[in-house]
Design a protein around this motif. Structure first.
Motif, mmCIF file in Angstrom:
data_model
loop_
_atom_site.group_PDB
_atom_site.id
_atom_site.type_symbol
_atom_site.label_atom_id
_atom_site.label_comp_id
_atom_site.label_asym_id
_atom_site.label_seq_id
_atom_site.Cartn_x
_atom_site.Cartn_y
_atom_site.Cartn_z
ATOM 1 N N SER A 41 -81.406 21.985 3.927
ATOM 2 C CA SER A 41 -80.712 23.049 4.651
ATOM 3 C C SER A 41 -80.760 22.772 6.144
ATOM 4 C CB SER A 41 -81.371 24.393 4.369
ATOM 5 O OG SER A 41 -81.431 24.608 2.984
ATOM 6 N N TYR A 43 -79.804 24.564 9.879
ATOM 7 C CA TYR A 43 -79.447 25.823 10.539
ATOM 8 C C TYR A 43 -79.484 25.649 12.046
ATOM 9 C CZ TYR A 43 -81.335 27.476 6.041
ATOM 10 O OH TYR A 43 -81.607 27.654 4.722
ATOM 11 N N ILE A 47 -79.962 31.373 14.592
ATOM 12 C CA ILE A 47 -79.443 32.067 13.419
ATOM 13 C C ILE A 47 -80.487 32.080 12.305
ATOM 14 C CG2 ILE A 47 -77.670 31.947 11.601
ATOM 15 C CD1 ILE A 47 -75.699 31.171 13.753
ATOM 16 N N TYR A 48 -81.193 30.962 12.170
ATOM 17 C CA TYR A 48 -82.287 30.860 11.203
ATOM 18 C C TYR A 48 -83.324 31.955 11.468
ATOM 19 C CZ TYR A 48 -86.389 28.704 8.967
ATOM 20 O OH TYR A 48 -87.499 28.461 8.212
ATOM 21 N N ILE A 51 -81.949 35.581 10.760
ATOM 22 C CA ILE A 51 -81.863 35.933 9.337
ATOM 23 C C ILE A 51 -83.251 36.160 8.753
ATOM 24 C CG2 ILE A 51 -81.216 35.012 7.049
ATOM 25 C CD1 ILE A 51 -78.592 34.263 8.256
ATOM 26 N N LYS A 52 -84.189 35.328 9.167
ATOM 27 C CA LYS A 52 -85.566 35.511 8.726
ATOM 28 C C LYS A 52 -86.073 36.901 9.129
ATOM 29 C CE LYS A 52 -89.251 32.136 8.797
ATOM 30 N NZ LYS A 52 -89.706 30.867 9.400
ATOM 31 N N ALA A 54 -84.247 39.544 9.913
ATOM 32 C CA ALA A 54 -83.507 40.584 9.180
ATOM 33 C C ALA A 54 -84.073 40.748 7.764
ATOM 34 C CB ALA A 54 -82.025 40.236 9.118
ATOM 35 N N ASN A 55 -84.418 39.644 7.121
ATOM 36 C CA ASN A 55 -84.993 39.712 5.772
ATOM 37 C C ASN A 55 -86.328 40.453 5.789
ATOM 38 O OD1 ASN A 55 -82.889 38.234 4.699
ATOM 39 N ND2 ASN A 55 -84.005 36.298 4.650
ATOM 40 N N ALA A 58 -85.858 44.135 6.367
ATOM 41 C CA ALA A 58 -85.294 44.801 5.186
ATOM 42 C C ALA A 58 -86.380 45.094 4.156
ATOM 43 C CB ALA A 58 -84.194 43.948 4.577
ATOM 44 N N GLU B 26 -83.080 27.767 -3.206
ATOM 45 C CA GLU B 26 -83.713 27.763 -1.892
ATOM 46 C C GLU B 26 -84.333 29.144 -1.763
ATOM 47 O OE1 GLU B 26 -83.716 25.419 0.419
ATOM 48 O OE2 GLU B 26 -82.325 24.037 -0.571
ATOM 49 N N ILE B 28 -85.504 32.734 -0.271
ATOM 50 C CA ILE B 28 -84.946 33.632 0.738
ATOM 51 C C ILE B 28 -85.730 33.368 2.031
ATOM 52 C CG2 ILE B 28 -84.734 36.070 1.401
ATOM 53 C CD1 ILE B 28 -84.218 36.718 -1.527
ATOM 54 N N LEU B 29 -85.020 33.217 3.142
ATOM 55 C CA LEU B 29 -85.682 32.795 4.381
ATOM 56 C C LEU B 29 -86.808 33.749 4.773
ATOM 57 C CD1 LEU B 29 -82.770 31.527 6.686
ATOM 58 C CD2 LEU B 29 -84.196 30.269 5.070
ATOM 59 N N ILE B 98 -78.103 41.903 1.567
ATOM 60 C CA ILE B 98 -79.355 42.646 1.721
ATOM 61 C C ILE B 98 -79.133 43.843 2.638
ATOM 62 C CG2 ILE B 98 -81.706 42.511 2.643
ATOM 63 C CD1 ILE B 98 -81.756 39.575 1.743
ATOM 64 N N ASN B 112 -76.683 42.706 5.862
ATOM 65 C CA ASN B 112 -76.654 41.366 6.455
ATOM 66 C C ASN B 112 -75.492 40.558 5.872
ATOM 67 O OD1 ASN B 112 -77.089 38.750 7.279
ATOM 68 N ND2 ASN B 112 -79.249 38.701 6.691
ATOM 69 N N LEU B 113 -74.382 40.532 6.593
ATOM 70 C CA LEU B 113 -73.196 39.810 6.110
ATOM 71 C C LEU B 113 -73.248 38.329 6.487
ATOM 72 C CD1 LEU B 113 -70.346 42.371 7.003
ATOM 73 C CD2 LEU B 113 -71.541 42.106 4.830
ATOM 74 N N LEU B 114 -74.158 37.980 7.382
ATOM 75 C CA LEU B 114 -74.250 36.589 7.825
ATOM 76 C C LEU B 114 -75.060 35.735 6.840
ATOM 77 C CD1 LEU B 114 -73.428 34.773 10.258
ATOM 78 C CD2 LEU B 114 -75.627 35.330 11.278
ATOM 79 N N GLY B 115 -75.953 36.396 6.120
ATOM 80 C CA GLY B 115 -76.793 35.663 5.162
ATOM 81 C C GLY B 115 -76.727 36.272 3.777
ATOM 82 N N GLN B 128 -79.773 32.223 -0.662
ATOM 83 C CA GLN B 128 -79.280 32.962 0.493
ATOM 84 C C GLN B 128 -78.505 31.958 1.335
ATOM 85 O OE1 GLN B 128 -82.138 34.697 3.290
ATOM 86 N NE2 GLN B 128 -80.646 36.301 3.725
ATOM 87 N N VAL B 130 -76.484 30.786 4.530
ATOM 88 C CA VAL B 130 -76.306 31.115 5.945
ATOM 89 C C VAL B 130 -74.921 30.620 6.351
ATOM 90 C CG1 VAL B 130 -77.150 30.713 8.276
ATOM 91 C CG2 VAL B 130 -78.761 31.018 6.397
#
Lengths: 86, 163
Positions: A41, A43, A47-48, A51-52, A54-55, A58, B26, B28-29, B98, B112-115, B128, B130
């Motif tokens: 992967s 990135y 952005i990486y 997203i991390k 945001a996860n 959440a 993979e 989830i980040l 998510i 999250n529409l980007l991931g 997930q 990206v």
């Protein structure tokens, strides 16, 4: 950290199967091409990280179990026409 | 058909058909320790579902389909991702995102529409994805402010009894 100087069109090889090529430089921007096996992967760092983050957020919020309240908020909204505001 | 028991902090022990386990090729980040998840329903008619880790009882995400919220959401997958997920047609895939529900005001939930999470429903492999060079954000409101305000206005008795 290993530091290498490269010119436009020159490459870096990592572990036999990853190739990084400098395609173009313009001011402080560098355009890079990367060829790697598909299971690797790639990135952009910001952005990486985003997203991390945001996860993580959440899952943290999900612990509070506010899903029922969120569902209730949804049921109060009438069906809408397609949106394009994202 | 073999059932497995999934320990969850929210629902206790849940018995699910082994064939419902989704393998993330993979992780989830940020959650590299777990690759097996199951999707659990929230309630009937709910646009939300739980993406529950099989390996970590505490770990679960709220997920949804942005289309339920009237969004025109389209994901373009790279050739590599298509190969990794072994997707043959678009119908093989399910795209879910998510949801982040803020405790202080759940109606301001974002997604999250980007991931997005892309699942090959035939072989139950997922990742997930990206999205590179995409206009999407990690924090898109599911119910925009205008809609929340409309709803508040419409719900007010004084307005309804108006003229």
């Amino acid at each position: 950290m290993l530091v290498l100087t490269r010119k436009t069109g020159q490459k870096i090889i990592i572990a036999n199967d990853i190739e990084i090529i400098i395609l173009e430089t313009k001011g402080d921007a560098v355009k890079i091409g990367i060829e790697a096996p598909k299971h690797i992967s790639i990135y952009r760092e910001e952005i990486y990280e985003e997203i991390k983050k945001a996860n993580r957020q959440a899952t943290e919020q999900a612990k509070a179990n506010t899903i029922d309240e969120a569902f209730e908020a949804v049921t109060l909204i009438k069906p809408t026409s397609p949106r394009k505001d994202h | 058909m073999t059932n497995i028991i999934v320990n969850t902090s929210r629902f206790g022990e849940v018995t699910v058909d082994e064939n419902r386990v989704i393998h993330f090729i993979e992780p989830i980040l940020g959650f590299e320790g777990t690759r097996r998840y199951v999707i659990l329903d929230h309630s009937e008619d709910s646009p939300f579902k739980w993406l529950q880790s099989v390996d970590d009882p505490e770990l679960a995400f709220v997920i949804t389909s942005p289309r339920f919220f009237g969004m025109e959401y389209e994901v373009t997958l790279s050739d590599d991702t298509v190969k990794q997920l072994q997707l043959e047609t678009a119908e093989d895939s399910v795209v879910l995102t998510i949801v982040n529900i803020p405790q202080e005001d759940p109606s301001k939930m974002t997604t999250n529409l980007l991931g997005p999470i892309v699942i090959n429903q035939n072989i139950r492999k997922a990742m997930q994805v990206v999205l590179h060079d995409s206009p999407y954000s990690t924090k898109t409101r599911l119910i925009p402010d205008e809609l929340l305000q409309q709803q508040q206005t419409a719900g007010s008795p004084s307005v309804r009894k108006g003229d």
